[in-house]
Design a protein around this motif. Structure first.
Motif, PDB file in Angstrom:
ATOM      1  N   ALA A 205       0.834  -1.208   0.000  1.00 43.95           N
ATOM      2  CA  ALA A 205       0.000   0.000   0.000  1.00 43.95           C
ATOM      3  C   ALA A 205       0.862   1.249   0.000  1.00 43.95           C
ATOM      4  O   ALA A 205       0.550   2.236  -0.682  1.00 43.95           O
ATOM      5  CB  ALA A 205      -0.916  -0.023   1.216  1.00 43.95           C
ATOM      6  N   VAL A 206       1.984   1.238   0.729  1.00 47.22           N
ATOM      7  CA  VAL A 206       2.902   2.376   0.728  1.00 47.22           C
ATOM      8  C   VAL A 206       3.516   2.548  -0.648  1.00 47.22           C
ATOM      9  O   VAL A 206       3.680   3.673  -1.146  1.00 47.22           O
ATOM     10  CB  VAL A 206       3.975   2.188   1.810  1.00 47.22           C
ATOM     11  CG1 VAL A 206       4.998   3.306   1.753  1.00 47.22           C
ATOM     12  CG2 VAL A 206       3.338   2.120   3.189  1.00 47.22           C
ATOM     13  N   LYS A 207       3.867   1.438  -1.285  1.00 52.80           N
ATOM     14  CA  LYS A 207       4.420   1.535  -2.634  1.00 52.80           C
ATOM     15  C   LYS A 207       3.407   2.153  -3.591  1.00 52.80           C
ATOM     16  O   LYS A 207       3.753   3.034  -4.407  1.00 52.80           O
ATOM     17  CB  LYS A 207       4.827   0.141  -3.131  1.00 52.80           C
ATOM     18  CG  LYS A 207       5.535   0.171  -4.498  1.00 52.80           C
ATOM     19  CD  LYS A 207       5.362  -1.116  -5.280  1.00 52.80           C
ATOM     20  CE  LYS A 207       3.938  -1.256  -5.781  1.00 52.80           C
ATOM     21  NZ  LYS A 207       3.765  -2.351  -6.738  1.00 52.80           N
ATOM     22  N   ASP A 208       2.180   1.700  -3.526  1.00 49.58           N
ATOM     23  CA  ASP A 208       1.145   2.271  -4.392  1.00 49.58           C
ATOM     24  C   ASP A 208       0.949   3.763  -4.099  1.00 49.58           C
ATOM     25  O   ASP A 208       0.758   4.572  -5.027  1.00 49.58           O
ATOM     26  CB  ASP A 208      -0.166   1.527  -4.195  1.00 49.58           C
ATOM     27  CG  ASP A 208      -0.071   0.075  -4.665  1.00 49.58           C
ATOM     28  OD1 ASP A 208       0.809  -0.217  -5.510  1.00 49.58           O
ATOM     29  OD2 ASP A 208      -0.873  -0.771  -4.187  1.00 49.58           O
ATOM     30  N   LEU A 209       1.011   4.157  -2.825  1.00 41.98           N
ATOM     31  CA  LEU A 209       0.881   5.571  -2.468  1.00 41.98           C
ATOM     32  C   LEU A 209       2.011   6.397  -3.054  1.00 41.98           C
ATOM     33  O   LEU A 209       1.790   7.491  -3.605  1.00 41.98           O
ATOM     34  CB  LEU A 209       0.851   5.720  -0.949  1.00 41.98           C
ATOM     35  CG  LEU A 209       0.823   7.153  -0.396  1.00 41.98           C
ATOM     36  CD1 LEU A 209      -0.445   7.885  -0.846  1.00 41.98           C
ATOM     37  CD2 LEU A 209       0.936   7.147   1.130  1.00 41.98           C
ATOM     38  N   VAL A 210       3.227   5.873  -3.006  1.00 42.73           N
ATOM     39  CA  VAL A 210       4.386   6.581  -3.551  1.00 42.73           C
ATOM     40  C   VAL A 210       4.239   6.739  -5.056  1.00 42.73           C
ATOM     41  O   VAL A 210       4.507   7.830  -5.616  1.00 42.73           O
ATOM     42  CB  VAL A 210       5.675   5.830  -3.183  1.00 42.73           C
ATOM     43  CG1 VAL A 210       6.865   6.416  -3.944  1.00 42.73           C
ATOM     44  CG2 VAL A 210       5.931   5.902  -1.683  1.00 42.73           C
ATOM     45  N   ILE A 211       3.801   5.692  -5.725  1.00 45.49           N
ATOM     46  CA  ILE A 211       3.671   5.756  -7.195  1.00 45.49           C
ATOM     47  C   ILE A 211       2.559   6.754  -7.577  1.00 45.49           C
ATOM     48  O   ILE A 211       2.722   7.554  -8.505  1.00 45.49           O
ATOM     49  CB  ILE A 211       3.385   4.356  -7.757  1.00 45.49           C
ATOM     50  CG1 ILE A 211       4.639   3.472  -7.565  1.00 45.49           C
ATOM     51  CG2 ILE A 211       3.015   4.434  -9.220  1.00 45.49           C
ATOM     52  CD1 ILE A 211       4.440   2.028  -7.996  1.00 45.49           C
ATOM     53  N   ARG A 212       1.412   6.725  -6.847  1.00 41.89           N
ATOM     54  CA  ARG A 212       0.324   7.666  -7.183  1.00 41.89           C
ATOM     55  C   ARG A 212       0.774   9.113  -6.930  1.00 41.89           C
ATOM     56  O   ARG A 212       0.470  10.010  -7.742  1.00 41.89           O
ATOM     57  CB  ARG A 212      -0.917   7.335  -6.331  1.00 41.89           C
ATOM     58  CG  ARG A 212      -1.673   6.087  -6.762  1.00 41.89           C
ATOM     59  CD  ARG A 212      -3.056   6.041  -6.161  1.00 41.89           C
ATOM     60  NE  ARG A 212      -3.020   6.118  -4.686  1.00 41.89           N
ATOM     61  CZ  ARG A 212      -2.947   5.065  -3.893  1.00 41.89           C
ATOM     62  NH1 ARG A 212      -2.900   3.828  -4.419  1.00 41.89           N
ATOM     63  NH2 ARG A 212      -2.929   5.211  -2.576  1.00 41.89           N
ATOM     64  N   GLN A 213       1.509   9.312  -5.882  1.00 42.37           N
ATOM     65  CA  GLN A 213       1.967  10.663  -5.585  1.00 42.37           C
ATOM     66  C   GLN A 213       2.966  11.148  -6.647  1.00 42.37           C
ATOM     67  O   GLN A 213       2.914  12.325  -7.066  1.00 42.37           O
ATOM     68  CB  GLN A 213       2.611  10.688  -4.203  1.00 42.37           C
ATOM     69  CG  GLN A 213       2.872  12.075  -3.643  1.00 42.37           C
ATOM     70  CD  GLN A 213       1.583  12.798  -3.283  1.00 42.37           C
ATOM     71  OE1 GLN A 213       0.526  12.178  -3.098  1.00 42.37           O
ATOM     72  NE2 GLN A 213       1.633  14.119  -3.195  1.00 42.37           N
TER      73      GLN A 213
END
Length: 218
Positions: A205-213
């Motif tokens: 989930a943190v990885k997905d957050l970093v990519i979306r940001q």
């Protein structure tokens, strides 16, 4: 006329007397020598024939002996050949048994090899799938100058993400590991672009957050 005719005609008694005289007359020396010579020639001829017959008999006996010896040698050779053939047959039988065992073993090895090949294909596919799954939490970061991370790559990445991507400070960014790729080499060209950084997050989930940001900020 009659008296002369009587004198010329031979008397039968006179003829018979002449025959008797001839028979009683001894043989001449010439005829006797001829008879002796003929007898001697006949005896010499007989001796020669006997000698030739003896030679032929001797040669025949020698040929018979040689033939017998040759036959004995031939029989011994045939016996030796039979013995050798028996030995060869035994060796050939053993070889056939060994070849049969080797063929059976080769068949089993082929089956095992086919199974191992299929197993290797399945394991390779599983490993590729696991590696792909493990890479799902990886992120590559480019254009970070060399040496800016100091000695703590994970702490540097956390600070960089909070600062550049403006991720809330309360967000717990759990990083399993972070490193540059490829590894540093002593002969690396200093003018070359900086190596990229591979970051592996523990939380997808943190990885997905970093990519979306990152996408949202362009």
């Amino acid at each position: 006329m009659s008296s002369s005719t009587r004198n010329k005609a031979p008397n039968k008694q006179d003829i018979s007397k002449e025959k008797n005289d001839k028979q009683r007359r001894p043989a001449s020396p010439a005829s006797a020598s001829l008879t002796t010579d003929s007898n001697m020639c006949e005896s010499d001829h007989e001796v020669t024939l006997m000698g030739e017959l003896g030679k032929l008999r001797k040669e025949n006996q020698e040929g018979h002996n040689q033939t017998k010896m040759s036959l004995d040698r031939l029989e011994q050779t045939v016996l030796d050949i039979k013995v050798q053939i028996g030995e060869h047959e035994g060796r050939i039988g053993k070889l056939e048994d060994r070849v049969g065992m080797a063929e059976d073993l080769a068949v089993r090895h082929q089956r095992a090899l086919r199974y191992m090949i299929h197993r290797d294909i399945a394991l390779s596919a599983t490993c590729d799938d696991l590696q792909n799954r493990l890479r799902r939490n990886n992120v590559r970061i480019f254009q970070v100058p060399e040496g800016s991370e100091g000695g703590n790559m994970a702490g540097f990445i956390k600070e960089l993400l909070h600062k550049v991507l403006k991720i809330p400070s309360l967000t717990d960014i759990k990083i399993e590991r972070a490193h540059r790729s490829p590894p540093f080499t002593p002969h690396r060209d200093p003018t070359a672009p900086p190596r990229h950084i591979i970051v592996r997050f523990l939380d997808a989930a943190v990885k997905d957050l970093v990519i979306r940001q990152a996408w949202s900020q362009g």
